[in-house]
Design an enzyme around this catalytic site. Sequence first.
Site, PDB file in Angstrom:
ATOM      1  N   GLY A   9     -38.138 -68.247  99.934  1.00  0.00           N
ATOM      2  CA  GLY A   9     -37.776 -67.630  98.649  1.00  0.00           C
ATOM      3  C   GLY A   9     -38.790 -67.972  97.575  1.00  0.00           C
ATOM      4  CG  LEU A  14     -36.060 -72.875  91.463  1.00  0.00           C
ATOM      5  CD1 LEU A  14     -36.438 -73.584  90.163  1.00  0.00           C
ATOM      6  CD2 LEU A  14     -34.758 -73.451  92.002  1.00  0.00           C
ATOM      7  CB  ILE A  36     -38.393 -60.744 102.714  1.00  0.00           C
ATOM      8  CG1 ILE A  36     -37.831 -60.613 101.304  1.00  0.00           C
ATOM      9  CG2 ILE A  36     -37.432 -61.499 103.614  1.00  0.00           C
ATOM     10  CD1 ILE A  36     -36.525 -59.867 101.245  1.00  0.00           C
ATOM     11  NE  ARG A  37     -39.889 -57.919  97.647  1.00  0.00           N
ATOM     12  CZ  ARG A  37     -38.581 -58.022  97.819  1.00  0.00           C
ATOM     13  NH1 ARG A  37     -37.982 -57.310  98.740  1.00  0.00           N
ATOM     14  NH2 ARG A  37     -37.852 -58.832  97.086  1.00  0.00           N
ATOM     15  CE1 TYR A 140     -26.065 -67.818  95.256  1.00  0.00           C
ATOM     16  CE2 TYR A 140     -24.537 -68.305  93.484  1.00  0.00           C
ATOM     17  CZ  TYR A 140     -25.759 -68.495  94.093  1.00  0.00           C
ATOM     18  OH  TYR A 140     -26.664 -69.354  93.534  1.00  0.00           O
ATOM     19  CE  LYS A 144     -26.774 -70.774  97.204  1.00  0.00           C
ATOM     20  NZ  LYS A 144     -27.998 -71.215  97.879  1.00  0.00           N
TER      21      LYS A 144
END
Length: 316
Positions: A9, A14, A36-37, A140, A144
């Site tokens: 990520g 962040l 991913i990109r 989400y 977590k």
Amino acid sequence: MSPTILITGASGQLGTVLTEALQHKYGRENVIASDIRLPESFDGVFEILDVTDAIRLEEIILKYKVDQIFHLAAILSANGEQNPLNTWEINMKALLNVLEASRKNKVAKVFHPSSIAVFGENAPAVDTPNDSLLNPLTSYGLSKAAGENWGKYYFHKYGLDVRSLRYPGIIGYQSKPGGGTTDYAVEIFHKAVTGEPFTCFLDKETTLPMMFMDDAVRATLELMESPRENIKVRTSYNIAGISFSPEEITASIRERFPNFIVEYAPDFRQEIADKWPKSIQDCEASRDWNWKPEYDLSRITMEMIDNLQGNYAGFV
Ligand code: SER
């Protein structure tokens, strides 16, 4: 010798800033950024990685002999509600892949973020303690809360040194957030600096815990550098910065831009924010690794406006 660090990520809000901080600390060649990109511009080692692909993750760990993983890739709270089962699937699969690949390949330390989103109706809304009941109300938050316990499980069962922080909303000028409920607190500065009115998706009195990017990055590095035996909380540490509402941040911005127009049009994110704490208690983080935030609202406002003005001026 410097450890080799993999960050997932790395192109996120962040991740962008943490990658630079890690490069600065450990050397550009020792930080493997992944996402991913491909980012638009990047100076350093970068690998395309979808963390739900366990084979590719393991290939990268072996290729670079990775010692530490900072696993930031996840779908955030508001985006997550568009497709809750997919959010659970992706967030859990990615974390379990990281934990399992770390155990198998003897990665020394793993960091994974948790969030204020783990708290729900049964936690005190003000000064929420670290060990409050977790009753999250978003997919989400569920991922977590479960993830925190999986981290603790890998620590106890396999001795894997897993560490985690429950971040509040993060405010920085270097990158934009994507799909969170606290995103308004970044967007509002962009609008103020570019002279546009801002429509806030939360009601003006919605107080949430927030933190300046520099504090969030410093907290992450301080947690990861602390001696193993000091880390007593193996689920996740609350870390507090400041708390404010849209109305309060608007007042702070108007000290610089008195004519700044803000309107309110709460949407589905209001319901998410209403279940989250207004402020959180972080005495465990202060006790175990001396956590202390440095930025209050007026300092954040000053830093955001000055830096964004510089950024926008540079782009013209
Ligand atoms: N900033 C995050 C979000 O809004 C909180 O973890 O989803």
